[in-house]
Scaffold this motif. Sequence first.
Motif, PDB file in Angstrom:
ATOM      1  N   ARG A  72       0.821  -1.216   0.000  1.00  0.00           N
ATOM      2  CA  ARG A  72       0.000   0.000   0.000  1.00  0.00           C
ATOM      3  C   ARG A  72       0.850   1.258   0.000  1.00  0.00           C
ATOM      4  O   ARG A  72       1.975   1.258   0.480  1.00  0.00           O
ATOM      5  CB  ARG A  72      -0.911   0.017   1.220  1.00  0.00           C
ATOM      6  N   ASP A  73       0.278   2.329  -0.508  1.00  0.00           N
ATOM      7  CA  ASP A  73       0.933   3.642  -0.516  1.00  0.00           C
ATOM      8  C   ASP A  73       1.308   4.039   0.907  1.00  0.00           C
ATOM      9  O   ASP A  73       0.524   3.880   1.836  1.00  0.00           O
ATOM     10  CB  ASP A  73       0.003   4.695  -1.131  1.00  0.00           C
ATOM     11  N   GLY A  74       2.519   4.535   1.072  1.00  0.00           N
ATOM     12  CA  GLY A  74       2.990   4.997   2.369  1.00  0.00           C
ATOM     13  C   GLY A  74       3.611   3.920   3.235  1.00  0.00           C
ATOM     14  O   GLY A  74       4.191   4.230   4.274  1.00  0.00           O
ATOM     15  N   ARG A  75       3.496   2.658   2.838  1.00  0.00           N
ATOM     16  CA  ARG A  75       4.028   1.554   3.643  1.00  0.00           C
ATOM     17  C   ARG A  75       5.541   1.445   3.472  1.00  0.00           C
ATOM     18  O   ARG A  75       6.071   1.684   2.385  1.00  0.00           O
ATOM     19  CB  ARG A  75       3.381   0.230   3.236  1.00  0.00           C
ATOM     20  N   PRO A  76       6.243   1.051   4.526  1.00  0.00           N
ATOM     21  CA  PRO A  76       7.694   0.863   4.410  1.00  0.00           C
ATOM     22  C   PRO A  76       8.022  -0.452   3.691  1.00  0.00           C
ATOM     23  O   PRO A  76       7.243  -1.406   3.737  1.00  0.00           O
ATOM     24  CB  PRO A  76       8.153   0.814   5.861  1.00  0.00           C
ATOM     25  N   VAL A  77       9.156  -0.477   3.015  1.00  0.00           N
ATOM     26  CA  VAL A  77       9.680  -1.690   2.400  1.00  0.00           C
ATOM     27  C   VAL A  77      11.166  -1.778   2.738  1.00  0.00           C
ATOM     28  O   VAL A  77      11.830  -0.763   2.939  1.00  0.00           O
ATOM     29  CB  VAL A  77       9.491  -1.702   0.863  1.00  0.00           C
ATOM     30  N   VAL A  78      11.669  -2.988   2.819  1.00  0.00           N
ATOM     31  CA  VAL A  78      13.096  -3.216   3.066  1.00  0.00           C
ATOM     32  C   VAL A  78      13.688  -3.771   1.782  1.00  0.00           C
ATOM     33  O   VAL A  78      13.234  -4.780   1.252  1.00  0.00           O
ATOM     34  CB  VAL A  78      13.311  -4.182   4.243  1.00  0.00           C
ATOM     35  N   ILE A  79      14.719  -3.095   1.276  1.00  0.00           N
ATOM     36  CA  ILE A  79      15.303  -3.392  -0.026  1.00  0.00           C
ATOM     37  C   ILE A  79      16.685  -4.009   0.160  1.00  0.00           C
ATOM     38  O   ILE A  79      17.496  -3.495   0.931  1.00  0.00           O
ATOM     39  CB  ILE A  79      15.412  -2.097  -0.851  1.00  0.00           C
ATOM     40  N   SER A  80      16.960  -5.085  -0.584  1.00  0.00           N
ATOM     41  CA  SER A  80      18.285  -5.707  -0.483  1.00  0.00           C
ATOM     42  C   SER A  80      19.221  -5.240  -1.586  1.00  0.00           C
ATOM     43  O   SER A  80      20.414  -5.087  -1.354  1.00  0.00           O
ATOM     44  CB  SER A  80      18.166  -7.229  -0.492  1.00  0.00           C
ATOM     45  N   CYS A  81      18.704  -5.003  -2.812  1.00  0.00           N
ATOM     46  CA  CYS A  81      19.565  -4.552  -3.909  1.00  0.00           C
ATOM     47  C   CYS A  81      18.698  -4.079  -5.075  1.00  0.00           C
ATOM     48  O   CYS A  81      17.485  -4.166  -5.018  1.00  0.00           O
ATOM     49  CB  CYS A  81      20.500  -5.673  -4.358  1.00  0.00           C
ATOM     50  N   LYS A  82      19.352  -3.594  -6.129  1.00  0.00           N
ATOM     51  CA  LYS A  82      18.619  -3.118  -7.308  1.00  0.00           C
ATOM     52  C   LYS A  82      19.123  -3.824  -8.560  1.00  0.00           C
ATOM     53  O   LYS A  82      20.275  -4.267  -8.627  1.00  0.00           O
ATOM     54  CB  LYS A  82      18.738  -1.607  -7.466  1.00  0.00           C
ATOM     55  N   LYS A  83      18.233  -3.943  -9.558  1.00  0.00           N
ATOM     56  CA  LYS A  83      18.549  -4.547 -10.855  1.00  0.00           C
ATOM     57  C   LYS A  83      17.939  -3.702 -11.953  1.00  0.00           C
ATOM     58  O   LYS A  83      16.985  -2.973 -11.718  1.00  0.00           O
ATOM     59  CB  LYS A  83      17.957  -5.957 -10.955  1.00  0.00           C
ATOM     60  N   ARG A  84      18.474  -3.854 -13.141  1.00  0.00           N
ATOM     61  CA  ARG A  84      17.893  -3.196 -14.312  1.00  0.00           C
ATOM     62  C   ARG A  84      16.817  -4.118 -14.877  1.00  0.00           C
ATOM     63  O   ARG A  84      17.012  -5.324 -14.982  1.00  0.00           O
ATOM     64  CB  ARG A  84      18.971  -2.922 -15.349  1.00  0.00           C
ATOM     65  N   GLY A  85      15.684  -3.518 -15.222  1.00  0.00           N
ATOM     66  CA  GLY A  85      14.576  -4.292 -15.776  1.00  0.00           C
ATOM     67  C   GLY A  85      13.791  -3.454 -16.761  1.00  0.00           C
ATOM     68  O   GLY A  85      14.285  -2.458 -17.280  1.00  0.00           O
ATOM     69  N   SER A  86      12.554  -3.833 -16.983  1.00  0.00           N
ATOM     70  CA  SER A  86      11.721  -3.082 -17.918  1.00  0.00           C
ATOM     71  C   SER A  86      11.409  -1.695 -17.354  1.00  0.00           C
ATOM     72  O   SER A  86      11.370  -1.496 -16.145  1.00  0.00           O
ATOM     73  CB  SER A  86      10.433  -3.850 -18.221  1.00  0.00           C
ATOM     74  N   ALA A  87      11.203  -0.749 -18.247  1.00  0.00           N
ATOM     75  CA  ALA A  87      10.990   0.639 -17.843  1.00  0.00           C
ATOM     76  C   ALA A  87       9.586   0.856 -17.300  1.00  0.00           C
ATOM     77  O   ALA A  87       8.606   0.351 -17.848  1.00  0.00           O
ATOM     78  CB  ALA A  87      11.222   1.573 -19.027  1.00  0.00           C
ATOM     79  N   VAL A  88       9.522   1.616 -16.213  1.00  0.00           N
ATOM     80  CA  VAL A  88       8.253   2.082 -15.657  1.00  0.00           C
ATOM     81  C   VAL A  88       8.363   3.603 -15.608  1.00  0.00           C
ATOM     82  O   VAL A  88       9.143   4.151 -14.841  1.00  0.00           O
ATOM     83  CB  VAL A  88       7.993   1.505 -14.245  1.00  0.00           C
ATOM     84  N   ARG A  89       7.619   4.247 -16.487  1.00  0.00           N
ATOM     85  CA  ARG A  89       7.665   5.710 -16.623  1.00  0.00           C
ATOM     86  C   ARG A  89       9.094   6.211 -16.804  1.00  0.00           C
ATOM     87  O   ARG A  89       9.516   7.195 -16.195  1.00  0.00           O
ATOM     88  CB  ARG A  89       6.980   6.383 -15.454  1.00  0.00           C
ATOM     89  N   GLY A  90       9.864   5.495 -17.634  1.00  0.00           N
ATOM     90  CA  GLY A  90      11.238   5.889 -17.963  1.00  0.00           C
ATOM     91  C   GLY A  90      12.302   5.416 -16.986  1.00  0.00           C
ATOM     92  O   GLY A  90      13.486   5.625 -17.210  1.00  0.00           O
ATOM     93  N   ASN A  91      11.913   4.758 -15.916  1.00  0.00           N
ATOM     94  CA  ASN A  91      12.860   4.293 -14.903  1.00  0.00           C
ATOM     95  C   ASN A  91      13.053   2.775 -15.067  1.00  0.00           C
ATOM     96  O   ASN A  91      12.105   2.010 -14.929  1.00  0.00           O
ATOM     97  CB  ASN A  91      12.317   4.623 -13.506  1.00  0.00           C
ATOM     98  N   HIS A  92      14.288   2.353 -15.333  1.00  0.00           N
ATOM     99  CA  HIS A  92      14.600   0.934 -15.539  1.00  0.00           C
ATOM    100  C   HIS A  92      15.048   0.216 -14.268  1.00  0.00           C
ATOM    101  O   HIS A  92      15.348  -0.966 -14.306  1.00  0.00           O
ATOM    102  CB  HIS A  92      15.704   0.783 -16.595  1.00  0.00           C
ATOM    103  N   ARG A  93      15.132   0.917 -13.129  1.00  0.00           N
ATOM    104  CA  ARG A  93      15.596   0.287 -11.894  1.00  0.00           C
ATOM    105  C   ARG A  93      14.455  -0.416 -11.166  1.00  0.00           C
ATOM    106  O   ARG A  93      13.351   0.116 -11.051  1.00  0.00           O
ATOM    107  CB  ARG A  93      16.223   1.323 -10.957  1.00  0.00           C
ATOM    108  N   TRP A  94      14.767  -1.594 -10.658  1.00  0.00           N
ATOM    109  CA  TRP A  94      13.838  -2.370  -9.841  1.00  0.00           C
ATOM    110  C   TRP A  94      14.540  -2.729  -8.551  1.00  0.00           C
ATOM    111  O   TRP A  94      15.729  -3.050  -8.549  1.00  0.00           O
ATOM    112  CB  TRP A  94      13.411  -3.640 -10.574  1.00  0.00           C
ATOM    113  N   TYR A  95      13.829  -2.664  -7.453  1.00  0.00           N
ATOM    114  CA  TYR A  95      14.381  -3.004  -6.147  1.00  0.00           C
ATOM    115  C   TYR A  95      13.946  -4.413  -5.754  1.00  0.00           C
ATOM    116  O   TYR A  95      12.757  -4.744  -5.828  1.00  0.00           O
ATOM    117  CB  TYR A  95      13.909  -2.027  -5.076  1.00  0.00           C
ATOM    118  N   ARG A  96      14.926  -5.200  -5.330  1.00  0.00           N
ATOM    119  CA  ARG A  96      14.620  -6.537  -4.809  1.00  0.00           C
ATOM    120  C   ARG A  96      14.313  -6.394  -3.327  1.00  0.00           C
ATOM    121  O   ARG A  96      15.122  -5.846  -2.572  1.00  0.00           O
ATOM    122  CB  ARG A  96      15.807  -7.462  -5.007  1.00  0.00           C
TER     123      ARG A  96
END
Length: 118
Positions: A72-96
């Motif tokens: 949900r919007d506003g909820r915290p997430v814990v991220i381990s790393c980032k990868k390049r993937g398909s673009a979402v509004r011009g951004n190719h970064r995805w967080y694992r």
Amino acid sequence: MLRNGLVAAVAAVAVFPVTAVASTAQAAHTPGSHHAAHHVVHHVRGRVTTHHTRLLVRSGPGTAYRIVGSRRDGRPVVISCKKRGSAVRGNHRWYRLAHHRGYVSAHYVRTGGAVRWC
């Protein structure tokens, strides 16, 4: 007898500390070694910023991967790393997400620090 052996070992390390440290470090980084090198995992905290919608969690870094959950919007997430993937509004970064919980588009997450590459 045990005490004499312990004293001898301490004396040897005191005389040759560099050799003892170098051999330990080399053993930890030798391929096929039985000594496991400890990796420190640095997780980064982030917050979902989708503005009134849910952020889809995917099984891989892209919109073609199956949906495995949502946040949900506003909820915290814990991220381990980032990868390049398909673009979402011009951004190719995805967080694992930590603990292998899936991937989220970096476009919809604000982080509190730098995220390392996977």
